[in-house]
Design an enzyme around this catalytic site. Structure first.
Site, PDB file in Angstrom:
ATOM      1  CG  LEU A 172      -1.895  -1.444   1.305  1.00 37.51           C
ATOM      2  CD1 LEU A 172      -2.837  -1.070   2.552  1.00 37.51           C
ATOM      3  CD2 LEU A 172      -2.671  -1.155  -0.004  1.00 37.51           C
ATOM      4  CB  CYS A 173       4.555   1.979   0.129  1.00 36.77           C
ATOM      5  SG  CYS A 173       4.796   1.681   1.851  1.00 36.77           S
ATOM      6  CG  HIS A 174       1.379   6.654  -2.124  1.00 32.74           C
ATOM      7  ND1 HIS A 174       0.781   6.458  -1.120  1.00 32.74           N
ATOM      8  CD2 HIS A 174       0.099   7.013  -2.820  1.00 32.74           C
ATOM      9  CE1 HIS A 174      -0.334   6.833  -0.886  1.00 32.74           C
ATOM     10  NE2 HIS A 174      -0.769   6.923  -2.076  1.00 32.74           N
TER      11      HIS A 174
ATOM     12  CG  MET B 296       6.001   2.910   5.101  1.00 30.07           C
ATOM     13  SD  MET B 296       6.354   2.249   6.581  1.00 30.07           S
ATOM     14  CE  MET B 296       6.844   0.440   6.257  1.00 30.07           C
ATOM     15  CD  GLU B 297       9.285   5.259   1.015  1.00 27.84           C
ATOM     16  OE1 GLU B 297       8.645   4.770  -0.095  1.00 27.84           O
ATOM     17  OE2 GLU B 297       8.987   5.842   1.784  1.00 27.84           O
TER      18      GLU B 297
ATOM     19  CG  ASP C 233      23.785 -12.940   2.566  1.00 32.58           C
ATOM     20  OD1 ASP C 233      23.703 -14.136   2.654  1.00 32.58           O
ATOM     21  OD2 ASP C 233      24.465 -12.440   1.510  1.00 32.58           O
TER      22      ASP C 233
END
Length: 344
Positions: free
Chosen positions: A88-90, A124-125, A139
């Site tokens: 739902l992120c733009h 969110m980014e 990793d």
């Protein structure tokens, strides 16, 4: 619960959670009517590992080489693909993504700053950058420490948009993380700021910021940073460092006579009161070893209730600064907070 009360509660929940419509279904928020403003978000996390791994990473001696460089690129790539990973992120036109790493005895700290000019925020980014960088670190080190864990991925600050600035720990609705996980505004929080054009571009390794972070951690501070900014962007860097209301901000670099050295000018603009004796003591300490220390224009003072200290951008200058600060720091912070004896 009857159907009417269930519907009322559902509507109330939908009003509070913007990604739900009036019937509680997931939706992508329509931001078309919002104004485009400058947006910035800072997020952080940490990879918990072993002292052996920390030593190998710092010496660039892991079986998989270029650990931090690889994690930095992965974090930036992750931020750019956030809308593909989180449904739902733009899609955003990011103007900047920065990844900075620091060390404690058993952790690699990760901090991401994301910027854009647009109609929705970049929280969110920034968080995705931290998560992807942290997973990449995992990793890279798993051959030596398969038990490493990525912890405390959280938003630190955001600015821009309708709701303005938000800082972790300064909102009544914010649930503060445990002290071991997040620097909080106040008594024992510190930010390390580095003015280095090469460091910000990734063409020069900074050693002064980690040195300061290690020292402050040993003094019992919750440390954010090192935040590395180019000399031309040090005003934004200082604003970032002050944004959480820390007890202490220590900068390194940008204090000389070069045309690009702007740290003292930027610092003076935010100070309410100067503490000239500290800066003078540092210069005296430095000139005991080299006359070039007299060229430092670094300042010390108070921005509100935050102590701000400029140190030179050399390891020797930082060591001299630490030797001056260490015996007075607790007393100084006690005075600033309204305590401390004045006749000591």
């Amino acid at each position: 619960m009857n159907d009417r009360s269930s519907t009322t509660q559902q509507n109330a929940t939908s009003a509070n959670l913007t990604h739900l419509d009036g019937e509680g279904r997931a939706r992508m928020v329509d931001v078309g009517a919002k104004a485009s403003t400058a947006r910035i978000a800072v997020a952080a996390g940490e990879l918990q590992t072993t002292a052996e791994v920390i030593g190998l990473v710092r010496a660039d001696d892991m079986p998989k080489a270029d650990v931090l460089a690889t994690a930095r690129i992965a974090g930036i790539a992750g931020a750019k693909r956030t809308s593909e990973l989180i449904p739902l992120c733009h899609q955003l036109a990011l103007t900047s993504v920065k990844l900075e790493f620091g060390f404690t005895d058993t952790t690699v700290t990760i901090e991401a700053t994301a910027k854009t000019t647009g109609q929705t925020g970049v929280e969110m980014e920034a968080l995705t950058a931290v998560a992807v960088a942290g997973l990449t670190l995992h990793d890279m080190v798993k051959a030596v420490d398969p038990a490493a864990s990525l912890n405390a991925v959280r938003l630190l600050t955001k600015a821009g948009g309708k709701h303005g600035n938000w800082v972790r720990g300064q909102s009544d609705s914010d649930r503060p993380a445990p002290e071991s996980q997040a620097p909080t505004a106040g008594e024992r929080s510190a930010v390390v700021l580095v003015a280095s054009t090469g460091g910000a571009a990734g063409t020069r390794e900074d050693t002064t910021g980690p040195m300061l972070a290690d020292w402050l951690t040993a003094q019992g501070f919750s440390v954010r940073g090192p935040l590395v900014y180019a000399d031309a962007e040090i005003a934004a860097g200082l604003a970032d460092a002050l944004s959480g209301g820390p007890a202490l901000v220590v900068s390194t670099g940008g204090t000389g006579a070069s045309p690009t050295d702007q740290t003292p000018e930027v610092t003076r603009a935010v100070l309410d009161r100067e503490l000239p004796g500290i800066a003078e003591a540092m210069r005296r300490k430095g000139t005991e070893k080299t006359v070039h220390a007299s060229l430092s224009r670094g300042l010390a003072g108070l921005a509100g209730r935050t102590v701000v200290v400029n140190l030179p951008g050399s390891p020797g200058g930082v060591r001299d600064g630490i030797s001056v600060l260490e015996p007075i720091l607790d007393h100084l912070l006690a005075q600033v907070s309204g305590g401390g004896m004045h006749d000591e």
